[in-house]
Motif scaffolding. Structure first.
Motif, short mmCIF file in Angstrom:
data_model
loop_
_atom_site.label_atom_id
_atom_site.label_comp_id
_atom_site.label_asym_id
_atom_site.label_seq_id
_atom_site.Cartn_x
_atom_site.Cartn_y
_atom_site.Cartn_z
N PRO A 1 25.11 -40.35 -4.13
CA PRO A 1 24.56 -41.39 -3.27
C PRO A 1 23.07 -41.21 -3.06
CG PRO A 1 26.56 -40.45 -2.34
CD PRO A 1 26.17 -39.56 -3.48
N GLY A 2 22.38 -42.32 -2.78
CA GLY A 2 20.94 -42.26 -2.57
C GLY A 2 20.49 -43.21 -1.48
N VAL A 3 19.38 -42.86 -0.83
CA VAL A 3 18.78 -43.69 0.21
C VAL A 3 17.28 -43.72 0.01
CG1 VAL A 3 18.38 -43.99 2.68
CG2 VAL A 3 20.55 -43.02 1.88
N SER A 4 16.72 -44.92 -0.07
CA SER A 4 15.27 -45.12 -0.04
C SER A 4 14.94 -45.94 1.19
CB SER A 4 14.78 -45.85 -1.29
OG SER A 4 14.92 -45.06 -2.43
N LEU A 5 14.02 -45.44 2.01
CA LEU A 5 13.56 -46.15 3.19
C LEU A 5 12.15 -46.65 2.95
CD1 LEU A 5 14.83 -43.75 6.00
CD2 LEU A 5 15.99 -45.75 5.03
N PHE A 6 11.86 -47.85 3.46
CA PHE A 6 10.57 -48.48 3.19
C PHE A 6 9.92 -48.98 4.48
CE2 PHE A 6 12.90 -48.87 -0.75
CZ PHE A 6 11.94 -48.65 -1.74
N ASP A 7 8.58 -48.96 4.48
CA ASP A 7 7.77 -49.67 5.46
C ASP A 7 7.02 -50.73 4.67
OD1 ASP A 7 6.06 -50.63 7.35
OD2 ASP A 7 5.00 -48.74 7.71
N GLY A 8 7.52 -51.96 4.69
CA GLY A 8 7.00 -52.98 3.79
C GLY A 8 7.35 -52.61 2.35
N ASP A 9 6.31 -52.52 1.51
CA ASP A 9 6.53 -52.12 0.12
C ASP A 9 6.36 -50.62 -0.10
OD1 ASP A 9 6.99 -54.74 -0.67
OD2 ASP A 9 4.88 -55.13 -1.08
N ARG A 10 6.04 -49.89 0.94
CA ARG A 10 5.73 -48.46 0.81
C ARG A 10 6.98 -47.62 1.05
NH1 ARG A 10 4.10 -44.27 4.25
NH2 ARG A 10 4.25 -45.70 6.05
N LEU A 11 7.28 -46.75 0.08
CA LEU A 11 8.38 -45.81 0.25
C LEU A 11 7.99 -44.76 1.27
CD1 LEU A 11 11.19 -44.79 -0.87
CD2 LEU A 11 9.86 -43.33 -2.42
N THR A 12 8.82 -44.61 2.30
CA THR A 12 8.53 -43.63 3.34
C THR A 12 9.40 -42.38 3.24
OG1 THR A 12 10.06 -44.76 4.85
CG2 THR A 12 7.73 -45.38 4.96
N ALA A 13 10.62 -42.54 2.71
CA ALA A 13 11.52 -41.38 2.58
C ALA A 13 12.58 -41.70 1.54
CB ALA A 13 12.17 -41.05 3.92
N PHE A 14 13.00 -40.66 0.85
CA PHE A 14 14.06 -40.80 -0.15
C PHE A 14 14.95 -39.57 -0.09
CE2 PHE A 14 15.48 -39.69 -4.52
CZ PHE A 14 16.38 -40.73 -4.69
N ALA A 15 16.26 -39.81 -0.08
CA ALA A 15 17.23 -38.71 -0.10
C ALA A 15 18.24 -38.96 -1.21
CB ALA A 15 17.95 -38.60 1.24
N SER A 16 18.49 -37.93 -2.00
CA SER A 16 19.47 -37.96 -3.07
C SER A 16 20.53 -36.91 -2.74
CB SER A 16 18.78 -37.65 -4.41
OG SER A 16 19.68 -37.71 -5.49
N VAL A 17 21.75 -37.37 -2.51
CA VAL A 17 22.84 -36.47 -2.13
C VAL A 17 23.71 -36.23 -3.36
CG1 VAL A 17 24.85 -36.15 -0.64
CG2 VAL A 17 22.81 -37.35 0.23
N TRP A 18 23.92 -34.96 -3.69
CA TRP A 18 24.70 -34.60 -4.88
C TRP A 18 25.98 -33.88 -4.49
CZ3 TRP A 18 23.47 -35.92 -9.85
CH2 TRP A 18 22.17 -36.38 -10.09
#
Length: 204
Positions: A37-54
């Motif tokens: 599973p994965g999560v990308s969080l954004f502020d507008g078009d800017r990536l603020t955080a990304f988590a990759s769960v394995w």
């Protein structure tokens, strides 16, 4: 595994993304079986955080769990086995489209107990030390496969079950990281920058 990829899985951005099972490429061998599973969080078009769960059930580098976290231009890897965590971070995650173009320094790799409760009906809750990743509100479930997923310029075969989610949250030391999930697609085929995967198989 993947936010840009969730959209790519939906829209066919990844080369060969037909949504149907692809024929096996001669000579390729399975290198990993599990879920990512994965999560990308954004502020507008800017990536603020990304988590990759394995959650690796089997691989050529062993089995175990890991959370790969990118935030504030830093990479942190929490893994049940540090060697496995480094491989997941540097071979797979750093080559995912979600983090293309962002700084990816040498990761800080920490040995940690990692728990991951994944349910295609409800979502995911993963935790390691002070890091927590939660996905809620599963929107859809569908299969995907391609023989042209590039990692560092090398094509790999990938098949999985994809389940985009409506909401996600990444917390560190009890504080939520900034940014929100981006939703897209159609009601019949929704996409999200937060997604579950299951029955994930990589071959090279």
């Amino acid at each position: 595994m993947l936010a840009g990829l969730s959209a790519g899985l939906t829209a066919g951005v990844v080369t060969g993304a037909s949504g149907e099972a692809a024929a096996a490429v001669p000579g390729r061998q399975v290198i990993l079986v599990g879920a990512n599973p994965g999560v990308s969080l954004f502020d507008g078009d800017r990536l603020t955080a990304f988590a990759s769960v394995w959650d690796v059930r089997w691989s050529t580098r062993g089995s175990g769990r890991a959370i790969v976290l990118w935030h504030a231009d830093r990479v942190r890897v929490l893994a049940t086995e540090t060697a496995l965590g480094e491989w997941l971070s540097q071979y797979f995650t750093r080559n995912f489209p979600e983090v293309a173009g962002v700084p990816w320094p040498e990761p800080a790799i920490e040995r940690a107990d990692v728990t991951a409760r994944l349910d295609l009906a409800t979502g995911l809750h993963a935790r390691a030390r002070d890091v927590s990743v939660r996905l809620d509100g599963v929107l859809h479930r569908r299969t995907f496969s391609t023989d042209e997923f590039e990692l560092a310029g090398v094509p790999h075969s990938l098949s999985l079950v994809l389940a985009p989610a409506r909401e996600a949250r990444i917390t560190v030391r009890g504080r939520a990281l900034p940014g929100t999930v981006v939703l897209g697609g159609t009601p019949e085929r929704p996409s999200s920058s937060a997604f579950l995967t299951e029955a994930e198989v990589w071959s090279a």
